[in-house]
Write a protein that holds these residues in place. Structure first.
Motif, mmCIF file in Angstrom:
data_model
loop_
_atom_site.group_PDB
_atom_site.id
_atom_site.type_symbol
_atom_site.label_atom_id
_atom_site.label_comp_id
_atom_site.label_asym_id
_atom_site.label_seq_id
_atom_site.Cartn_x
_atom_site.Cartn_y
_atom_site.Cartn_z
ATOM 1 N N GLY A 8 0.801 -1.218 0.000
ATOM 2 C CA GLY A 8 0.000 0.000 0.000
ATOM 3 C C GLY A 8 0.835 1.270 0.000
ATOM 4 N N GLU A 9 2.158 1.139 -0.136
ATOM 5 C CA GLU A 9 3.044 2.297 -0.095
ATOM 6 C C GLU A 9 2.900 3.138 -1.363
ATOM 7 N N ILE A 10 2.863 4.463 -1.190
ATOM 8 C CA ILE A 10 2.830 5.379 -2.318
ATOM 9 C C ILE A 10 4.244 5.558 -2.848
ATOM 10 N N VAL A 11 4.414 5.434 -4.163
ATOM 11 C CA VAL A 11 5.721 5.590 -4.792
ATOM 12 C C VAL A 11 5.602 6.545 -5.977
ATOM 13 N N ALA A 12 6.740 7.008 -6.453
ATOM 14 C CA ALA A 12 6.792 7.876 -7.635
ATOM 15 C C ALA A 12 7.355 7.092 -8.808
ATOM 16 N N LEU A 13 6.809 7.327 -10.001
ATOM 17 C CA LEU A 13 7.254 6.630 -11.207
ATOM 18 C C LEU A 13 7.894 7.613 -12.181
ATOM 19 N N LYS A 14 8.985 7.188 -12.780
ATOM 20 C CA LYS A 14 9.628 7.960 -13.843
ATOM 21 C C LYS A 14 9.708 7.070 -15.080
ATOM 22 N N LYS A 70 6.224 -2.488 -27.807
ATOM 23 C CA LYS A 70 7.066 -2.736 -26.650
ATOM 24 C C LYS A 70 6.435 -2.099 -25.424
ATOM 25 N N GLY A 71 6.523 -2.799 -24.317
ATOM 26 C CA GLY A 71 5.951 -2.260 -23.091
ATOM 27 C C GLY A 71 6.735 -1.073 -22.574
ATOM 28 N N ASN A 72 6.152 -0.342 -21.643
ATOM 29 C CA ASN A 72 6.820 0.791 -21.015
ATOM 30 C C ASN A 72 7.690 0.330 -19.845
ATOM 31 N N ILE A 73 8.736 1.068 -19.574
ATOM 32 C CA ILE A 73 9.645 0.765 -18.470
ATOM 33 C C ILE A 73 9.667 1.961 -17.530
ATOM 34 N N TYR A 74 9.542 1.690 -16.234
ATOM 35 C CA TYR A 74 9.473 2.760 -15.248
ATOM 36 C C TYR A 74 10.518 2.530 -14.156
ATOM 37 N N MET A 75 11.087 3.646 -13.694
ATOM 38 C CA MET A 75 11.921 3.631 -12.497
ATOM 39 C C MET A 75 11.027 3.996 -11.316
ATOM 40 N N VAL A 76 11.086 3.199 -10.261
ATOM 41 C CA VAL A 76 10.224 3.396 -9.097
ATOM 42 C C VAL A 76 11.041 4.032 -7.970
ATOM 43 N N PHE A 77 10.603 5.210 -7.526
ATOM 44 C CA PHE A 77 11.306 5.943 -6.477
ATOM 45 C C PHE A 77 10.420 6.083 -5.243
ATOM 46 N N GLU A 78 11.062 6.333 -4.118
ATOM 47 C CA GLU A 78 10.303 6.719 -2.939
ATOM 48 C C GLU A 78 9.576 8.025 -3.235
ATOM 49 N N TYR A 79 8.408 8.189 -2.631
ATOM 50 C CA TYR A 79 7.583 9.362 -2.920
ATOM 51 C C TYR A 79 7.962 10.527 -2.022
ATOM 52 N N MET A 80 8.111 11.710 -2.637
ATOM 53 C CA MET A 80 8.367 12.946 -1.907
ATOM 54 C C MET A 80 7.226 13.921 -2.207
ATOM 55 N N ASP A 81 6.851 14.721 -1.223
ATOM 56 C CA ASP A 81 5.648 15.543 -1.337
ATOM 57 C C ASP A 81 5.827 16.805 -2.177
ATOM 58 N N HIS A 82 7.024 17.388 -2.159
ATOM 59 C CA HIS A 82 7.229 18.685 -2.816
ATOM 60 C C HIS A 82 8.602 18.726 -3.480
ATOM 61 N N ASP A 83 8.788 19.757 -4.324
ATOM 62 C CA ASP A 83 10.139 20.121 -4.756
ATOM 63 C C ASP A 83 10.386 21.572 -4.365
ATOM 64 N N LEU A 84 11.644 21.951 -4.286
ATOM 65 C CA LEU A 84 12.011 23.255 -3.735
ATOM 66 C C LEU A 84 11.449 24.402 -4.576
ATOM 67 N N THR A 85 11.464 24.258 -5.888
ATOM 68 C CA THR A 85 10.938 25.312 -6.752
ATOM 69 C C THR A 85 9.443 25.487 -6.558
ATOM 70 N N GLY A 86 8.727 24.370 -6.473
ATOM 71 C CA GLY A 86 7.285 24.440 -6.262
ATOM 72 C C GLY A 86 6.922 25.139 -4.965
ATOM 73 N N LEU A 87 7.703 24.865 -3.917
ATOM 74 C CA LEU A 87 7.450 25.525 -2.639
ATOM 75 C C LEU A 87 7.776 27.015 -2.720
ATOM 76 N N ALA A 88 8.898 27.348 -3.350
ATOM 77 C CA ALA A 88 9.319 28.749 -3.431
ATOM 78 C C ALA A 88 8.350 29.584 -4.257
ATOM 79 N N ASP A 89 7.665 28.950 -5.208
ATOM 80 C CA ASP A 89 6.731 29.684 -6.076
ATOM 81 C C ASP A 89 5.356 29.874 -5.462
ATOM 82 N N ARG A 90 5.112 29.287 -4.305
ATOM 83 C CA ARG A 90 3.811 29.457 -3.671
ATOM 84 C C ARG A 90 3.631 30.904 -3.210
#
Length: 305
Positions: A8-14, A70-90
């Motif tokens: 049930g863990e949330i992850v990020a896909l690239k 051909k199928g798609n290939i994804y890199m699976v990363f731990e999930y992070m809530d924000h990036d620094l630019t997104g926070l600074a632009d708020r």
């Protein structure tokens, strides 16, 4: 973003782009995966695994064409809530000095680990610095990263690092460089957090060089003669690629000091580390998380927006 079925863990896909690959696996993706598997640190994003998805059915898409089935290939990363630019632009959000110290210490700690393991990130910028709600910062996006040898004899491409964070030696065409290029980017990030906006927002290479050199050259040539400064920078950029520029040493400004970034209303230690990382000759810059600037770093605070 995805959810792992078992835990049930949330992850990020690239997604690894395969559109332009007629055969085989992209070499850049292989390099990124190899580096990420090598780096295991609390301030470096964790690559959990590589997953694939099946390609479309023939009857759904018509005639086969290249990689269409051909199928798609994804890199699976731990999930992070924000990036620094997104926070600074708020709107209305401005980082406090304790927050900036906390983030910068984590950035320098993670980058030091990369350099000790002979990895250049080559794309330090706000959008590649990920932050979770507990205040943890992690270096991400190693798509332009590569390993390097301590002797630095190999020629490397200078078409790396986002323009606003690219050091002058790369803008001037250098192909031999080391960890100092990442340190310039760190200095730009530090100044941006303190200043509230990017300090070198050039539209192209020449404009960026103007932002870098103008404060120094204005004292040498004269404040009212900015046209000569522009000609000076354009002349350097227009030099043939075979021209050998011996050094990019510090340019003496008024009072015999090197270029300074105008940090206002901050501590002397913050000002010193900011000016030390954004210098025109930074191959000998030694800044890390043990700098006195970070001796008073507060504990990580939760970030709920």
């Amino acid at each position: 973003m995805a959810r792992e079925k078992g835990t049930g863990e949330i992850v990020a896909l690239k997604k690894i782009r395969m559109d332009n690959e007629k055969e085989g696996f992209p070499i850049t993706a292989i390099r990124e995966i190899k580096i990420l598997k090598k780096l295991q640190h609390e301030n470096v994003i964790k690559l959990k695994e590589i997953v694939t998805s099946p390609g479309p059915e023939v009857e759904d898409q018509g005639k086969p064409d290249g990689n269409k089935y051909k199928g798609n290939i994804y890199m699976v990363f731990e999930y992070m809530d924000h990036d620094l630019t997104g926070l600074a632009d708020r709107p209305g959000l401005r980082f406090t000095i304790p927050q900036i110290k906390c983030y910068m210490k984590q950035l320098l700690t993670g980058l030091h680990y990369c350099h000790v393991n002979q990895v250049l990130h080559r794309d330090i910028k706000g959008s590649n610095l990920l932050i979770d709600n507990e205040g943890n910062l992690k270096l991400a996006d190693f798509g332009l990263a590569r390993s390097y040898s301590s002797d630095h004899n190999a020629n490397l491409t200078n078409r790396v690092i986002t323009l606003w964070y690219r050091p002058p030696e790369l803008l001037l065409g250098a192909t031999k460089y080391g960890p100092a290029v990442d340190m310039w980017s760190v200095g730009c990030i530090f100044a941006e957090l303190l200043n509230g906006k990017p300090i070198l927002p050039g539209k192209n290479e020449v404009r960026t060089l103007l932002h870098i050199f103008s404060p120094c050259l204005s004292h040498i040539i004269g404040m009212g003669n900015m046209r000569k400064i522009r000609y000076f920078v354009v002349l350097i950029v227009a030099l043939p690629s075979s021209t050998k520029i011996v050094t990019y040493g510090p340019v003496d400004c008024k009072g015999g000091k090197s270029k300074s970034i105008p940090f206002f209303k901050i501590s002397r230690s913050c000002k010193n580390i900011g000016n030390a990382s954004v210098v025109l000759d930074n191959k000998n810059v030694k800044i890390n998380a043990n700098n006195p600037t970070f001796s008073s770093v507060p504990a990580k605070s939760s970030l709920r927006l």
